[in-house]
Scaffold this active site. Structure first.
Site, mmCIF file in Angstrom:
data_model
loop_
_atom_site.group_PDB
_atom_site.id
_atom_site.type_symbol
_atom_site.label_atom_id
_atom_site.label_comp_id
_atom_site.label_asym_id
_atom_site.label_seq_id
_atom_site.Cartn_x
_atom_site.Cartn_y
_atom_site.Cartn_z
ATOM 1 N N HIS A 44 0.837 -1.203 0.000
ATOM 2 C CA HIS A 44 0.000 0.000 0.000
ATOM 3 C C HIS A 44 0.869 1.250 0.000
ATOM 4 C CE1 HIS A 44 1.123 -0.549 4.212
ATOM 5 N NE2 HIS A 44 1.007 0.767 4.316
ATOM 6 N N THR A 46 0.666 4.800 1.880
ATOM 7 C CA THR A 46 -0.084 5.496 2.930
ATOM 8 C C THR A 46 -0.514 6.868 2.408
ATOM 9 O OG1 THR A 46 1.156 4.334 4.632
ATOM 10 C CG2 THR A 46 -0.022 6.323 5.316
ATOM 11 N N MET A 119 5.610 12.258 2.057
ATOM 12 C CA MET A 119 6.584 11.527 1.251
ATOM 13 C C MET A 119 5.898 10.240 0.786
ATOM 14 S SD MET A 119 10.221 9.774 2.224
ATOM 15 C CE MET A 119 9.427 8.483 3.179
ATOM 16 N N HIS A 121 5.220 6.773 -0.441
ATOM 17 C CA HIS A 121 6.086 5.600 -0.513
ATOM 18 C C HIS A 121 5.263 4.332 -0.349
ATOM 19 C CE1 HIS A 121 5.586 6.259 3.779
ATOM 20 N NE2 HIS A 121 5.872 4.968 3.937
ATOM 21 N N SER A 123 5.982 0.847 1.301
ATOM 22 C CA SER A 123 6.927 0.062 2.095
ATOM 23 C C SER A 123 6.975 -1.377 1.590
ATOM 24 C CB SER A 123 6.537 0.081 3.571
ATOM 25 O OG SER A 123 6.803 1.352 4.120
ATOM 26 N N TYR A 126 9.030 -3.927 6.767
ATOM 27 C CA TYR A 126 8.959 -3.307 8.091
ATOM 28 C C TYR A 126 9.924 -4.084 8.973
ATOM 29 C CZ TYR A 126 4.350 -1.061 7.115
ATOM 30 O OH TYR A 126 3.317 -0.311 6.623
#
Length: 184
Positions: A44, A46, A119, A121, A123, A126
Site C-alpha cells: 500500500h 499510505t 513523502m 512511498h 513500504s 517493516y
C-alpha cells in the site's frame, strides 16, 4: 449518570495497488522477509497516516474523503531506506501533483496534520535493521525485481485500515472499508 465515551482506534488510509500489480509487490516483499524477517502486510501507499478516531467517525470521514479523490497514477522513483520500523525499506513514489493532492485532500477530510511533508512511498519491509542491513535489503530488492524502479500503476482504490502502530506484529491490523475512486 455516567456517559460512555465511544472507543477510539488508530486508523490509516491506504492507496491500494491494482490486482495485477499486487502479486509482484508481494513476491518482492516475501523475498525480503525471507532474508531480513519482519511482519507480513499488504502492499500500500499510505495516504493518511495514523490518526485516532471512533469507528463511526473514521468510516464517515473515509467515505467523504474518497468521494473527493480521483484515480491517479503512481510511479516508483527508487528503492530507498528510512529511519524507523515502518519505513525500513520502501519504494519512493514520484510526488506528482495528483499523488500529493490525493493525500492532502484526504488529510483535510480527516483533520490530519502531519509534522513532516508528505513523502509518498510503498513500504516493502517493516523491520528494525542496522544501517548496514538496510543497505543490504535495499540492494536485495533491486536484485529480486530488477525493473521495480520502472514500475508505474494506476491507483483506483483506497482502503481504511485499523492500524495500531504499537502492534509491530501487525496481527491486529484489519481492513475496515474499501472504495473505488472516480476515473480522472
Amino acid at each position: 449518570m455516567a456517559s460512555t465515551t465511544p472507543e477510539k482506534h488508530v486508523y490509516s488510509v491506504w492507496a491500494l495497488p491494482p490486482d495485477d500489480v499486487a502479486p509482484r509487490l508481494k513476491k518482492l516483499m516475501e523475498g525480503l522477509r525471507a532474508e531480513f524477517t519482519g511482519p507480513y502486510f499488504d502492499p500500500h501507499i499510505t495516504v493518511v497516516g495514523a490518526i485516532t478516531l471512533t469507528p463511526e467517525d473514521a468510516l464517515n470521514k473515509f467515505e467523504t474523503a474518497s468521494k473527493a479523490v480521483k484515480a491517479y497514477e503512481a510511479k516508483v522513483e527508487r528503492v530507498a531506506t528510512g529511519t524507523f520500523f515502518y519505513q525500513c525499506v520502501f519504494l519512493l513514489i514520484n510526488p506528482t501533483p495528483q499523488v500529493v493532492e490525493a493525500s492532502a485532500n484526504c488529510c483535510g477530510h480527516f483533520g490530519y496534520n502531519s509534522s513532516t511533508p508528505y513523502m509518498p512511498h510503498l513500504s516493502i519491509l517493516y523491520a528494525d535493521l542496522s544501517d548496514e542491513d538496510k543497505k543490504k535489503a535495499q540492494e536485495k530488492a533491486s536484485i529480486l525485481d530488477e525493473s521495480i524502479t520502472s514500475l508505474s500503476f494506476p491507483v483506483t482504490r483506497l482502503a481504511l485500515y485499523k492500524t495500531d502502530t504499537e502492534d509491530k506484529t501487525l496481527k491486529s491490523w484489519e481492513k475496515i472499508a474499501e472504495c473505488t475512486l472516480q476515473p480522472n
